[in-house]
Design a protein around this motif. Sequence first.
Motif, PDB file in Angstrom:
ATOM      1  N   ARG A 108       7.497 -35.354 -11.181  1.00  0.00           N
ATOM      2  CA  ARG A 108       6.258 -35.030 -10.473  1.00  0.00           C
ATOM      3  C   ARG A 108       6.558 -34.649  -9.028  1.00  0.00           C
ATOM      4  NH1 ARG A 108       4.704 -38.876 -14.140  1.00  0.00           N
ATOM      5  NH2 ARG A 108       2.657 -38.553 -15.090  1.00  0.00           N
ATOM      6  N   THR A 109       5.653 -33.889  -8.440  1.00  0.00           N
ATOM      7  CA  THR A 109       5.792 -33.586  -7.016  1.00  0.00           C
ATOM      8  C   THR A 109       5.426 -34.835  -6.220  1.00  0.00           C
ATOM      9  OG1 THR A 109       3.503 -32.879  -6.732  1.00  0.00           O
ATOM     10  CG2 THR A 109       5.094 -31.188  -7.436  1.00  0.00           C
ATOM     11  N   VAL A 110       5.772 -34.818  -4.956  1.00  0.00           N
ATOM     12  CA  VAL A 110       5.427 -35.946  -4.088  1.00  0.00           C
ATOM     13  C   VAL A 110       3.910 -36.122  -4.046  1.00  0.00           C
ATOM     14  CG1 VAL A 110       5.521 -36.817  -1.718  1.00  0.00           C
ATOM     15  CG2 VAL A 110       7.532 -35.724  -2.718  1.00  0.00           C
ATOM     16  N   ASP A 111       3.196 -34.998  -3.951  1.00  0.00           N
ATOM     17  CA  ASP A 111       1.723 -35.076  -3.926  1.00  0.00           C
ATOM     18  C   ASP A 111       1.178 -35.710  -5.205  1.00  0.00           C
ATOM     19  OD1 ASP A 111       1.528 -33.971  -1.410  1.00  0.00           O
ATOM     20  OD2 ASP A 111       1.229 -31.923  -2.157  1.00  0.00           O
ATOM     21  N   GLU A 112       1.733 -35.320  -6.352  1.00  0.00           N
ATOM     22  CA  GLU A 112       1.283 -35.900  -7.622  1.00  0.00           C
ATOM     23  C   GLU A 112       1.556 -37.396  -7.667  1.00  0.00           C
ATOM     24  OE1 GLU A 112       1.838 -32.231 -10.777  1.00  0.00           O
ATOM     25  OE2 GLU A 112       3.607 -33.381 -10.177  1.00  0.00           O
ATOM     26  N   ARG A 113       2.701 -37.814  -7.145  1.00  0.00           N
ATOM     27  CA  ARG A 113       3.028 -39.245  -7.129  1.00  0.00           C
ATOM     28  C   ARG A 113       2.059 -40.015  -6.230  1.00  0.00           C
ATOM     29  NH1 ARG A 113       9.337 -38.998  -6.078  1.00  0.00           N
ATOM     30  NH2 ARG A 113       9.339 -36.837  -6.688  1.00  0.00           N
ATOM     31  N   PHE A 114       1.741 -39.436  -5.072  1.00  0.00           N
ATOM     32  CA  PHE A 114       0.781 -40.104  -4.178  1.00  0.00           C
ATOM     33  C   PHE A 114      -0.601 -40.170  -4.803  1.00  0.00           C
ATOM     34  CE2 PHE A 114       3.683 -39.450  -0.466  1.00  0.00           C
ATOM     35  CZ  PHE A 114       3.700 -40.768  -0.052  1.00  0.00           C
ATOM     36  N   GLU A 115      -1.016 -39.114  -5.491  1.00  0.00           N
ATOM     37  CA  GLU A 115      -2.315 -39.132  -6.167  1.00  0.00           C
ATOM     38  C   GLU A 115      -2.373 -40.252  -7.197  1.00  0.00           C
ATOM     39  OE1 GLU A 115      -5.158 -37.519  -5.691  1.00  0.00           O
ATOM     40  OE2 GLU A 115      -4.305 -36.493  -3.965  1.00  0.00           O
ATOM     41  N   ARG A 116      -1.313 -40.394  -7.967  1.00  0.00           N
ATOM     42  CA  ARG A 116      -1.269 -41.462  -8.975  1.00  0.00           C
ATOM     43  C   ARG A 116      -1.275 -42.835  -8.310  1.00  0.00           C
ATOM     44  NH1 ARG A 116       0.268 -40.207 -14.284  1.00  0.00           N
ATOM     45  NH2 ARG A 116       1.400 -42.156 -14.443  1.00  0.00           N
ATOM     46  N   LEU A 117      -0.552 -42.966  -7.210  1.00  0.00           N
ATOM     47  CA  LEU A 117      -0.528 -44.237  -6.485  1.00  0.00           C
ATOM     48  C   LEU A 117      -1.908 -44.582  -5.943  1.00  0.00           C
ATOM     49  CD1 LEU A 117       0.942 -46.650  -5.214  1.00  0.00           C
ATOM     50  CD2 LEU A 117       1.536 -45.150  -3.296  1.00  0.00           C
ATOM     51  N   MET A 118      -2.583 -43.588  -5.376  1.00  0.00           N
ATOM     52  CA  MET A 118      -3.923 -43.838  -4.844  1.00  0.00           C
ATOM     53  C   MET A 118      -4.901 -44.189  -5.966  1.00  0.00           C
ATOM     54  SD  MET A 118      -4.298 -41.195  -1.638  1.00  0.00           S
ATOM     55  CE  MET A 118      -3.914 -39.724  -2.557  1.00  0.00           C
ATOM     56  N   ALA A 119      -4.762 -43.559  -7.127  1.00  0.00           N
ATOM     57  CA  ALA A 119      -5.619 -43.899  -8.270  1.00  0.00           C
ATOM     58  C   ALA A 119      -5.357 -45.336  -8.710  1.00  0.00           C
ATOM     59  CB  ALA A 119      -5.377 -42.926  -9.420  1.00  0.00           C
ATOM     60  N   LEU A 120      -4.107 -45.737  -8.710  1.00  0.00           N
ATOM     61  CA  LEU A 120      -3.765 -47.116  -9.069  1.00  0.00           C
ATOM     62  C   LEU A 120      -4.346 -48.096  -8.057  1.00  0.00           C
ATOM     63  CD1 LEU A 120      -2.226 -49.111 -10.881  1.00  0.00           C
ATOM     64  CD2 LEU A 120      -0.205 -48.677  -9.464  1.00  0.00           C
ATOM     65  N   GLN A 121      -4.291 -47.735  -6.796  1.00  0.00           N
ATOM     66  CA  GLN A 121      -4.860 -48.610  -5.761  1.00  0.00           C
ATOM     67  C   GLN A 121      -6.377 -48.715  -5.903  1.00  0.00           C
ATOM     68  OE1 GLN A 121      -3.093 -46.608  -2.399  1.00  0.00           O
ATOM     69  NE2 GLN A 121      -1.653 -48.290  -2.087  1.00  0.00           N
ATOM     70  N   ARG A 122      -7.038 -47.606  -6.236  1.00  0.00           N
ATOM     71  CA  ARG A 122      -8.492 -47.652  -6.451  1.00  0.00           C
ATOM     72  C   ARG A 122      -8.815 -48.563  -7.633  1.00  0.00           C
ATOM     73  NH1 ARG A 122      -8.022 -42.097  -5.062  1.00  0.00           N
ATOM     74  NH2 ARG A 122      -7.878 -41.529  -7.261  1.00  0.00           N
ATOM     75  N   PHE A 123      -8.027 -48.452  -8.692  1.00  0.00           N
ATOM     76  CA  PHE A 123      -8.230 -49.292  -9.873  1.00  0.00           C
ATOM     77  C   PHE A 123      -8.030 -50.775  -9.529  1.00  0.00           C
ATOM     78  CE2 PHE A 123      -6.382 -51.237 -13.782  1.00  0.00           C
ATOM     79  CZ  PHE A 123      -7.542 -51.234 -14.548  1.00  0.00           C
ATOM     80  N   ALA A 124      -6.974 -51.070  -8.766  1.00  0.00           N
ATOM     81  CA  ALA A 124      -6.708 -52.462  -8.371  1.00  0.00           C
ATOM     82  C   ALA A 124      -7.862 -53.009  -7.532  1.00  0.00           C
ATOM     83  CB  ALA A 124      -5.393 -52.545  -7.593  1.00  0.00           C
ATOM     84  N   GLU A 125      -8.391 -52.183  -6.644  1.00  0.00           N
ATOM     85  CA  GLU A 125      -9.529 -52.616  -5.819  1.00  0.00           C
ATOM     86  C   GLU A 125     -10.755 -52.872  -6.688  1.00  0.00           C
ATOM     87  OE1 GLU A 125     -11.754 -53.791  -2.626  1.00  0.00           O
ATOM     88  OE2 GLU A 125      -9.587 -53.547  -2.783  1.00  0.00           O
ATOM     89  N   GLU A 126     -10.966 -52.018  -7.669  1.00  0.00           N
ATOM     90  CA  GLU A 126     -12.094 -52.200  -8.597  1.00  0.00           C
ATOM     91  C   GLU A 126     -11.939 -53.509  -9.377  1.00  0.00           C
ATOM     92  OE1 GLU A 126     -13.816 -49.932 -12.533  1.00  0.00           O
ATOM     93  OE2 GLU A 126     -12.853 -48.734 -10.984  1.00  0.00           O
ATOM     94  N   LEU A 127     -10.745 -53.811  -9.830  1.00  0.00           N
ATOM     95  CA  LEU A 127     -10.502 -55.073 -10.532  1.00  0.00           C
ATOM     96  C   LEU A 127     -10.737 -56.270  -9.617  1.00  0.00           C
ATOM     97  CD1 LEU A 127      -7.273 -54.370 -12.632  1.00  0.00           C
ATOM     98  CD2 LEU A 127      -9.611 -54.635 -13.468  1.00  0.00           C
ATOM     99  N   ARG A 128     -10.300 -56.152  -8.368  1.00  0.00           N
ATOM    100  CA  ARG A 128     -10.492 -57.240  -7.409  1.00  0.00           C
ATOM    101  C   ARG A 128     -11.985 -57.504  -7.198  1.00  0.00           C
ATOM    102  NH1 ARG A 128     -11.754 -58.181  -2.436  1.00  0.00           N
ATOM    103  NH2 ARG A 128     -11.996 -55.998  -1.858  1.00  0.00           N
ATOM    104  N   ARG A 129     -12.742 -56.426  -7.011  1.00  0.00           N
ATOM    105  CA  ARG A 129     -14.184 -56.576  -6.818  1.00  0.00           C
ATOM    106  C   ARG A 129     -14.859 -57.176  -8.048  1.00  0.00           C
ATOM    107  NH1 ARG A 129     -15.192 -51.022  -5.506  1.00  0.00           N
ATOM    108  NH2 ARG A 129     -13.718 -50.677  -3.856  1.00  0.00           N
ATOM    109  N   ALA A 130     -14.438 -56.748  -9.232  1.00  0.00           N
ATOM    110  CA  ALA A 130     -15.017 -57.292 -10.469  1.00  0.00           C
ATOM    111  C   ALA A 130     -14.727 -58.780 -10.584  1.00  0.00           C
ATOM    112  CB  ALA A 130     -14.473 -56.536 -11.681  1.00  0.00           C
TER     113      ALA A 130
END
Length: 81
Positions: free
Chosen positions: A53-75
């Motif tokens: 993956r490109t660096v941008d693609e890796r960062f996008e995936r990382l940010m999506a994972l962070q959003r998911f982790a935040e959603e789990l924390r809030r739940a």
Amino acid sequence: MIPLGEALGISVAHLNAVWWCMGGGRIRIEPDPVIEAYKKDLDLTLIRENLRRTVDERFERLMALQRFAEELRRAGQAIRR
């Protein structure tokens, strides 16, 4: 003669891991038992897939994972209320 790891300022264990991840090499470094224990559970296909993956693609995936982790924390917090 100065050992390679000492000359570079890194541990033999780190050098061993780098060589192994790069597909090996012709330099033989004594294996570190801790690294050897972890290597058996390492899925290199996931690492290779991510490195394609490109660096941008890796960062996008990382940010999506962070959003998911935040959603789990809030739940989890909502359930505890």
